[in-house]
Design a protein around this motif. Structure first.
Motif, PDB file in Angstrom:
ATOM      1  N   ALA A  13      39.320   1.010 163.643  1.00 44.36           N
ATOM      2  CA  ALA A  13      38.217   0.453 162.848  1.00 44.36           C
ATOM      3  C   ALA A  13      36.993   0.404 163.743  1.00 44.36           C
ATOM      4  O   ALA A  13      37.034  -0.186 164.825  1.00 44.36           O
ATOM      5  N   VAL A  14      35.934   1.051 163.296  1.00 43.56           N
ATOM      6  CA  VAL A  14      34.705   1.091 164.085  1.00 43.56           C
ATOM      7  C   VAL A  14      33.704   0.102 163.514  1.00 43.56           C
ATOM      8  O   VAL A  14      33.433   0.113 162.307  1.00 43.56           O
ATOM      9  N   GLY A  15      33.159  -0.748 164.359  1.00 40.95           N
ATOM     10  CA  GLY A  15      32.138  -1.696 163.900  1.00 40.95           C
ATOM     11  C   GLY A  15      31.948  -2.798 164.920  1.00 40.95           C
ATOM     12  O   GLY A  15      32.897  -3.519 165.218  1.00 40.95           O
ATOM     13  N   THR A  16      30.743  -2.915 165.432  1.00 40.58           N
ATOM     14  CA  THR A  16      30.475  -3.973 166.408  1.00 40.58           C
ATOM     15  C   THR A  16      30.724  -5.347 165.786  1.00 40.58           C
ATOM     16  O   THR A  16      31.217  -6.258 166.441  1.00 40.58           O
ATOM     17  N   GLU A  17      30.417  -5.457 164.475  1.00 41.51           N
ATOM     18  CA  GLU A  17      30.608  -6.748 163.804  1.00 41.51           C
ATOM     19  C   GLU A  17      32.087  -7.141 163.762  1.00 41.51           C
ATOM     20  O   GLU A  17      32.421  -8.319 163.709  1.00 41.51           O
ATOM     21  N   LEU A  18      32.974  -6.155 163.816  1.00 37.14           N
ATOM     22  CA  LEU A  18      34.417  -6.447 163.786  1.00 37.14           C
ATOM     23  C   LEU A  18      34.887  -6.954 165.146  1.00 37.14           C
ATOM     24  O   LEU A  18      35.817  -7.749 165.251  1.00 37.14           O
ATOM     25  N   PRO A  49      33.660  -1.092 169.013  1.00 36.61           N
ATOM     26  CA  PRO A  49      32.277  -1.274 168.563  1.00 36.61           C
ATOM     27  C   PRO A  49      31.610   0.054 168.194  1.00 36.61           C
ATOM     28  O   PRO A  49      32.152   1.126 168.471  1.00 36.61           O
ATOM     29  N   ASP A  50      30.436  -0.042 167.592  1.00 36.92           N
ATOM     30  CA  ASP A  50      29.653   1.159 167.260  1.00 36.92           C
ATOM     31  C   ASP A  50      29.081   1.730 168.550  1.00 36.92           C
ATOM     32  O   ASP A  50      27.889   1.624 168.822  1.00 36.92           O
ATOM     33  N   ASP A  51      29.924   2.312 169.369  1.00 35.07           N
ATOM     34  CA  ASP A  51      29.517   2.826 170.676  1.00 35.07           C
ATOM     35  C   ASP A  51      30.209   4.167 170.880  1.00 35.07           C
ATOM     36  O   ASP A  51      31.439   4.259 170.865  1.00 35.07           O
ATOM     37  N   GLY A  73      34.570   3.614 159.315  1.00 26.37           N
ATOM     38  CA  GLY A  73      33.269   3.083 159.747  1.00 26.37           C
ATOM     39  C   GLY A  73      32.479   4.032 160.616  1.00 26.37           C
ATOM     40  O   GLY A  73      33.013   4.993 161.191  1.00 26.37           O
ATOM     41  N   GLY A  74      31.180   3.770 160.665  1.00 23.69           N
ATOM     42  CA  GLY A  74      30.300   4.523 161.552  1.00 23.69           C
ATOM     43  C   GLY A  74      29.915   5.907 161.062  1.00 23.69           C
ATOM     44  O   GLY A  74      29.518   6.753 161.850  1.00 23.69           O
ATOM     45  N   LEU A  75      30.023   6.129 159.757  1.00 25.67           N
ATOM     46  CA  LEU A  75      29.645   7.447 159.225  1.00 25.67           C
ATOM     47  C   LEU A  75      28.319   7.413 158.475  1.00 25.67           C
ATOM     48  O   LEU A  75      27.881   8.420 157.929  1.00 25.67           O
ATOM     49  N   ASP A  80      23.139   3.341 164.375  1.00 21.69           N
ATOM     50  CA  ASP A  80      24.350   2.736 164.946  1.00 21.69           C
ATOM     51  C   ASP A  80      25.614   3.431 164.424  1.00 21.69           C
ATOM     52  O   ASP A  80      26.720   3.079 164.817  1.00 21.69           O
ATOM     53  N   ASP A  81      25.482   4.371 163.535  1.00 23.23           N
ATOM     54  CA  ASP A  81      26.651   5.082 163.009  1.00 23.23           C
ATOM     55  C   ASP A  81      26.903   6.340 163.843  1.00 23.23           C
ATOM     56  O   ASP A  81      26.211   7.350 163.678  1.00 23.23           O
ATOM     57  N   VAL A  82      27.879   6.270 164.748  1.00 16.37           N
ATOM     58  CA  VAL A  82      28.048   7.359 165.723  1.00 16.37           C
ATOM     59  C   VAL A  82      29.472   7.925 165.770  1.00 16.37           C
ATOM     60  O   VAL A  82      29.858   8.577 166.731  1.00 16.37           O
TER      61      VAL A  82
HETATM   62 MG    MG Z   1      29.552   0.218 160.992  1.00 15.36          MG
END
Ligand code: MG
Ligand code: ATP
Length: 421
Positions: A13-18, A49-51, A73-75, A80-82
């Protein structure tokens, strides 16, 4: 090194918020369940994270060990979508513009009467060799890659888009790839119990699952939350799981209120009441409306729930329910006598077939000699009479409130069972 004969999946799961902001990775849970429905075990869930660097490293790591990787995530179109770039970095691929995706993005913008921004066009960049999976309810398409025998799916993060793509594209493709056939099925059955502790549940059923020390054919998971224990049986063989499930259910008897993960005690009570044509009202004190809130979450509860009072202070108990002030003075608001009077008043005023009452001390303050935090009196009034039970619930304020509400609902369910089918 992991054997490659069993089909296992990793979920990223991609997401800095997660990672940082406490947002729960519900996508991971949904993906794991959907894979399990096809007999594929998810053995690992990662949250990154989104990194670009972190996502790339995670992909490289899990690719060596798993045949299936699902990334969510991240699409999206923003900087920030990488995830796309990270996949290219991990597997040494080039990003190329996909005409088909670009055209459909343009078409979507046109339909909405907007100009497409250059940011949005990022979503048309596709790693070389990837298959585009159309997104029926959003803009960012999903992507499928194959790297050294591992099937990798990149899906958008928005939960309903992700779920739709799993159902519409990913599961079928896994079937086609033969990643389902011949793999050990991960079969599971779940049930939920109220009115017992985790240890009591375990003691009652453990011998059904094989002797300690033996390699068990059935894995047992027990999840405890206030007044609710979830029992999950998991294994490779459907027949063994079905057999064990029946025996576990027998052993736990009337404590079982649901045979799936999603049914709450409030829905179980609703079914029991509806089946018998009964209605329910409530007078709540320390739960402050929690019981009514839980009940009204159930679709259709209007056919069996009439009303609730939140009589938090003594004056409200007196003015709204007509409780005798002297009764409160003599016994205190948290007492069997007041709980009994509250339930009876709620039944009389509402005209419901059953009324319940909750009066307790949720803490952290409010304890007094003989009345510790966690003390609760729960009343049930019906046409037979009124019964009050005394409980001492453990935990913090929220746990005590949940214990009180769920235990009350469970008592109504048990009364219904006792009253006959
Ligand atoms: Mg995201
Ligand atoms: P897009 O949907 O535009 O492709 P995306 O794939 O990056 O973008 P995000 O912008 O990361 O998706 O997330 C969109 C929404 O979905 C956010 O509200 C986010 O918190 C939520 N979300 C993303 N990942 C998860 C997850 N694993 N579990 C639950 N919610 C998630």
């Amino acid at each position: 090194m992991r054997q490659r004969d069993a089909v296992h999946a990793a979920i990223i799961a991609v997401g800095t918020e997660l990672v940082l902001d406490g947002r729960s990775d519900t996508n991971g849970v949904t993906v794991a369940r959907l894979l399990a429905s096809r007999g594929i075990d998810a053995r690992m869930r990662l949250i990154v994270p989104d990194d670009e660097e972190e996502i790339a490293l995670a992909l490289e790591d899990v690719q060596r060990r798993f045949q299936i990787i699902i990334v969510t995530g991240g699409l999206g179109p923003t900087i920030d979508d990488v995830t796309r770039e990270a996949a290219c970095k991990a597997f040494d691929l080039d990003l190329q513009e996909d005409r088909g995706v670009l055209d459909s993005l343009k078409e979507r913008c046109r339909a909405l009467g907007r100009e497409m921004s250059s940011q949005s066009a990022r979503q048309a960049m596709v790693p070389h060799g990837a298959t585009v999976l159309p997104n029926a309810s959003g803009t960012a398409p999903g992507l499928q890659l194959t790297v050294a025998g591992t099937s990798i799916f990149l899906l958008p993060g928005v939960p309903h888009e992700m779920e739709l793509m799993m159902r519409d594209h990913v599961l079928n493709r896994l079937d086609v790839l033969g990643l389902r056939a011949g793999s050990p099925r991960s079969v599971s059955r779940a049930l939920k119990v109220s009115g017992m502790t985790e240890v009591e549940v375990q003691e009652r059923i453990l011998d059904l699952l094989g002797q300690p020390g033996e390699a068990r054919a059935i894995d047992l998971t027990l999840l405890a939350s206030p007044a609710e224990i979830t029992v999950i049986l998991r294994g490779a063989r459907e027949d063994l799981i079905a057999h064990a499930f029946e025996r576990v259910r027998e052993r736990l008897g009337r404590a079982v209120f649901a045979e799936d993960l999603d049914t709450g005690i409030e829905a179980a009570v609703g079914r029991a009441l509806e089946k018998r044509g009964l209605s329910l009202a409530a007078a709540e004190s320390c739960t402050g409306g929690l019981l009514a809130e839980m009940i009204t979450r159930v679709p259709g509860s209007s056919s069996w729930f009439t009303q609730a009072w939140v009589t938090y202070c003594n004056e409200a108990k007196i003015s709204l329910l007509g409780i005798e002030p002297a009764l409160i003075v003599r016994h205190g608001a948290v007492s069997a006598e007041v709980a009994e009077a509250m339930a009876e008043a709620a039944r009389r005023i509402s005209g419901a077939s059953i009324a319940v009452s909750i009066s307790g001390i949720a803490g952290p303050s409010g304890a007094s000699p003989g009345k510790p935090i966690g003390l609760a009196y729960l009343g049930v009034a019906d046409r037979v009479g009124t019964r009050v039970t005394r409980h001492l619930f453990a935990g913090d304020r929220e746990a005590i409130r949940l214990f009180s509400a769920r235990t009350t609902l469970n008592r109504v369910r048990l009364e219904c069972l006792e009253a006959g089918e």
